[in-house]
Design a protein around this motif. Structure first.
Motif, PDB file in Angstrom:
ATOM      1  N   ASN A 101       0.821  -1.212   0.000  1.00  0.00           N
ATOM      2  CA  ASN A 101       0.000   0.000   0.000  1.00  0.00           C
ATOM      3  C   ASN A 101       0.857   1.264   0.000  1.00  0.00           C
ATOM      4  OD1 ASN A 101      -2.252  -1.631   0.083  1.00  0.00           O
ATOM      5  ND2 ASN A 101      -2.378  -1.593   2.302  1.00  0.00           N
ATOM      6  N   MET A 102       1.966   1.237   0.740  1.00  0.00           N
ATOM      7  CA  MET A 102       2.844   2.404   0.744  1.00  0.00           C
ATOM      8  C   MET A 102       3.514   2.589  -0.615  1.00  0.00           C
ATOM      9  SD  MET A 102       2.326   3.677   3.628  1.00  0.00           S
ATOM     10  CE  MET A 102       3.540   4.974   3.484  1.00  0.00           C
ATOM     11  N   VAL A 158      -1.987   3.101   5.662  1.00  0.00           N
ATOM     12  CA  VAL A 158      -2.419   2.452   6.901  1.00  0.00           C
ATOM     13  C   VAL A 158      -3.930   2.247   6.904  1.00  0.00           C
ATOM     14  CG1 VAL A 158      -2.584   2.747   9.397  1.00  0.00           C
ATOM     15  CG2 VAL A 158      -0.453   3.276   8.220  1.00  0.00           C
ATOM     16  N   ARG A 159      -4.693   3.215   6.394  1.00  0.00           N
ATOM     17  CA  ARG A 159      -6.153   3.071   6.358  1.00  0.00           C
ATOM     18  C   ARG A 159      -6.555   1.856   5.528  1.00  0.00           C
ATOM     19  NH1 ARG A 159      -7.109   7.386   4.075  1.00  0.00           N
ATOM     20  NH2 ARG A 159      -7.667   8.733   5.839  1.00  0.00           N
ATOM     21  N   LEU A 160      -5.976   1.731   4.352  1.00  0.00           N
ATOM     22  CA  LEU A 160      -6.317   0.609   3.484  1.00  0.00           C
ATOM     23  C   LEU A 160      -5.907  -0.718   4.113  1.00  0.00           C
ATOM     24  CD1 LEU A 160      -7.436  -0.257   0.737  1.00  0.00           C
ATOM     25  CD2 LEU A 160      -5.164   0.086  -0.229  1.00  0.00           C
ATOM     26  N   THR A 161      -4.710  -0.773   4.694  1.00  0.00           N
ATOM     27  CA  THR A 161      -4.233  -2.006   5.314  1.00  0.00           C
ATOM     28  C   THR A 161      -5.089  -2.403   6.509  1.00  0.00           C
ATOM     29  OG1 THR A 161      -1.973  -1.454   4.652  1.00  0.00           O
ATOM     30  CG2 THR A 161      -2.235  -3.128   6.349  1.00  0.00           C
ATOM     31  N   ALA A 162      -5.392  -1.445   7.386  1.00  0.00           N
ATOM     32  CA  ALA A 162      -6.126  -1.751   8.611  1.00  0.00           C
ATOM     33  C   ALA A 162      -7.537  -2.229   8.317  1.00  0.00           C
ATOM     34  CB  ALA A 162      -6.159  -0.519   9.513  1.00  0.00           C
ATOM     35  N   ASN A 163      -8.230  -1.584   7.397  1.00  0.00           N
ATOM     36  CA  ASN A 163      -9.615  -1.970   7.107  1.00  0.00           C
ATOM     37  C   ASN A 163      -9.705  -3.369   6.513  1.00  0.00           C
ATOM     38  OD1 ASN A 163     -11.727   0.362   7.494  1.00  0.00           O
ATOM     39  ND2 ASN A 163      -9.880   1.343   6.743  1.00  0.00           N
ATOM     40  N   GLU A 203     -17.608  -7.564   3.544  1.00  0.00           N
ATOM     41  CA  GLU A 203     -16.184  -7.437   3.207  1.00  0.00           C
ATOM     42  C   GLU A 203     -16.001  -7.078   1.731  1.00  0.00           C
ATOM     43  OE1 GLU A 203     -12.160  -7.354   4.226  1.00  0.00           O
ATOM     44  OE2 GLU A 203     -14.005  -7.373   5.387  1.00  0.00           O
ATOM     45  N   MET A 204     -16.876  -7.601   0.876  1.00  0.00           N
ATOM     46  CA  MET A 204     -16.835  -7.207  -0.531  1.00  0.00           C
ATOM     47  C   MET A 204     -17.118  -5.717  -0.674  1.00  0.00           C
ATOM     48  SD  MET A 204     -16.475  -7.926  -3.747  1.00  0.00           S
ATOM     49  CE  MET A 204     -16.551  -9.716  -3.864  1.00  0.00           C
ATOM     50  N   ALA A 205     -18.113  -5.231   0.065  1.00  0.00           N
ATOM     51  CA  ALA A 205     -18.432  -3.804   0.020  1.00  0.00           C
ATOM     52  C   ALA A 205     -17.270  -2.967   0.554  1.00  0.00           C
ATOM     53  CB  ALA A 205     -19.696  -3.526   0.827  1.00  0.00           C
ATOM     54  N   VAL A 206     -16.630  -3.435   1.625  1.00  0.00           N
ATOM     55  CA  VAL A 206     -15.483  -2.716   2.188  1.00  0.00           C
ATOM     56  C   VAL A 206     -14.349  -2.651   1.172  1.00  0.00           C
ATOM     57  CG1 VAL A 206     -13.673  -2.832   3.943  1.00  0.00           C
ATOM     58  CG2 VAL A 206     -16.047  -3.184   4.589  1.00  0.00           C
ATOM     59  N   ALA A 207     -14.113  -3.754   0.457  1.00  0.00           N
ATOM     60  CA  ALA A 207     -13.044  -3.774  -0.548  1.00  0.00           C
ATOM     61  C   ALA A 207     -13.301  -2.735  -1.639  1.00  0.00           C
ATOM     62  CB  ALA A 207     -12.930  -5.169  -1.154  1.00  0.00           C
ATOM     63  N   LEU A 208     -14.548  -2.609  -2.074  1.00  0.00           N
ATOM     64  CA  LEU A 208     -14.875  -1.625  -3.107  1.00  0.00           C
ATOM     65  C   LEU A 208     -14.799  -0.203  -2.565  1.00  0.00           C
ATOM     66  CD1 LEU A 208     -17.935  -3.435  -4.757  1.00  0.00           C
ATOM     67  CD2 LEU A 208     -15.552  -3.473  -5.488  1.00  0.00           C
ATOM     68  N   TYR A 212     -12.289   3.040  -3.556  1.00  0.00           N
ATOM     69  CA  TYR A 212     -12.838   4.335  -3.961  1.00  0.00           C
ATOM     70  C   TYR A 212     -12.308   5.452  -3.067  1.00  0.00           C
ATOM     71  CZ  TYR A 212     -16.271   8.005  -4.836  1.00  0.00           C
ATOM     72  OH  TYR A 212     -16.868   9.206  -5.130  1.00  0.00           O
ATOM     73  N   VAL A 213     -12.262   5.226  -1.747  1.00  0.00           N
ATOM     74  CA  VAL A 213     -11.783   6.250  -0.815  1.00  0.00           C
ATOM     75  C   VAL A 213     -10.309   6.570  -1.075  1.00  0.00           C
ATOM     76  CG1 VAL A 213     -11.290   6.704   1.614  1.00  0.00           C
ATOM     77  CG2 VAL A 213     -13.480   5.733   0.963  1.00  0.00           C
ATOM     78  N   PHE A 214      -9.507   5.543  -1.293  1.00  0.00           N
ATOM     79  CA  PHE A 214      -8.078   5.739  -1.567  1.00  0.00           C
ATOM     80  C   PHE A 214      -7.887   6.649  -2.775  1.00  0.00           C
ATOM     81  CE2 PHE A 214      -3.952   4.724  -3.284  1.00  0.00           C
ATOM     82  CZ  PHE A 214      -3.151   4.471  -2.180  1.00  0.00           C
TER      83      PHE A 214
END
Length: 226
Positions: A101-102, A158-163, A203-208, A212-214
């Motif tokens: 991610n970094m 970190v946000r992407l990894t943690a979620n 979890e599928m919704a979180v992945a999408l 999008y947030v990133f």
């Protein structure tokens, strides 16, 4: 036992071949071997969704930033693929690795900073010091604003990894509980399986959403520098 929960974030191999490689190549094989290059309903739907996604990403960006449309669209599609890959058997989610991610966040964030320094260096440096700041507070505010600027790529990664990691660990815990209680408490095991199915959809919704947030945050960073 607790350490075993993190084995799902390891790359699974068969005969020394990482299974993530065929997992990444398989969609491309389907695209080429099934005649999907020919215009049909499926490709038309994919084109419409991609166009809609691009318009949503470019909505907060002014016209000069629209030249980055292809880059942002490619990035969000890549993140969607990588985020959802871990929901398949015998694979893992590459974006649960902070280093991955970094490696995506730092160059993308640096691109927005360099664009600002090239196009409007005075305004970009002016963000480090708000107008009308008292003289005694200038050194402290410059340090604070510089730290907040440098922490942006860390926050993205970190946000992407943690979620994603939290969701996968929760699924692992529930599935382990369902297997452990299958013979002794079948009712509780059935409820755990139903919860696991619902959690898989979440979890599928979180992945999408995280993809999008990133990308959306990067578009906002770019808008500040154009």
């Amino acid at each position: 036992m607790a350490l075993n929960f993190f084995e799902q974030f390891d790359i699974h191999t068969t005969l020394g071949i990482p299974l993530i490689l065929p997992a990444l190549v398989f969609p491309l094989l389907i695209w080429v071997t099934t005649g999907r290059l020919i215009k049909n309903r499926c490709t038309a739907l994919e084109s419409w969704l991609t166009s809609l996604l691009t318009k949503q990403l470019l909505m907060p960006i002014s016209t000069p930033g629209h030249k980055w449309a292809s880059s942002f669209t490619t990035l969000i599609l890549l993140l969607i693929l990588l985020n959802t890959l871990g929901l398949l058997p015998y694979t893992f989610t590459p974006t649960t690795q902070l280093s991955m991610n970094m490696a995506l966040a730092i160059p993308a964030w640096l691109m927005t900073v360099l664009v600002g320094l090239r196009n409007q260096p005075t305004a970009s440096l002016g963000h480090l010091l708000p107008e009308g700041t008292p003289a005694p507070l200038i050194p402290m505010l410059v340090i604070i604003e510089t730290a907040s600027l440098l922490i942006r790529p860390i926050a993205l990664g970190v946000r992407l990894t943690a979620n994603l990691t939290a969701g996968h660990l929760l699924m692992q815990l529930i599935s382990s509980a369902a297997l452990a209680t299958a013979s002794t408490l079948p009712t509780a095991s059935s409820m755990a399986i139903i919860t696991l199915i619902l959690l898989s959809g979440l979890e599928m919704a979180v992945a999408l959403i995280q993809a999008y947030v990133f990308t959306l945050l990067l578009t906002l960073y770019l808008q500040e520098n154009i």
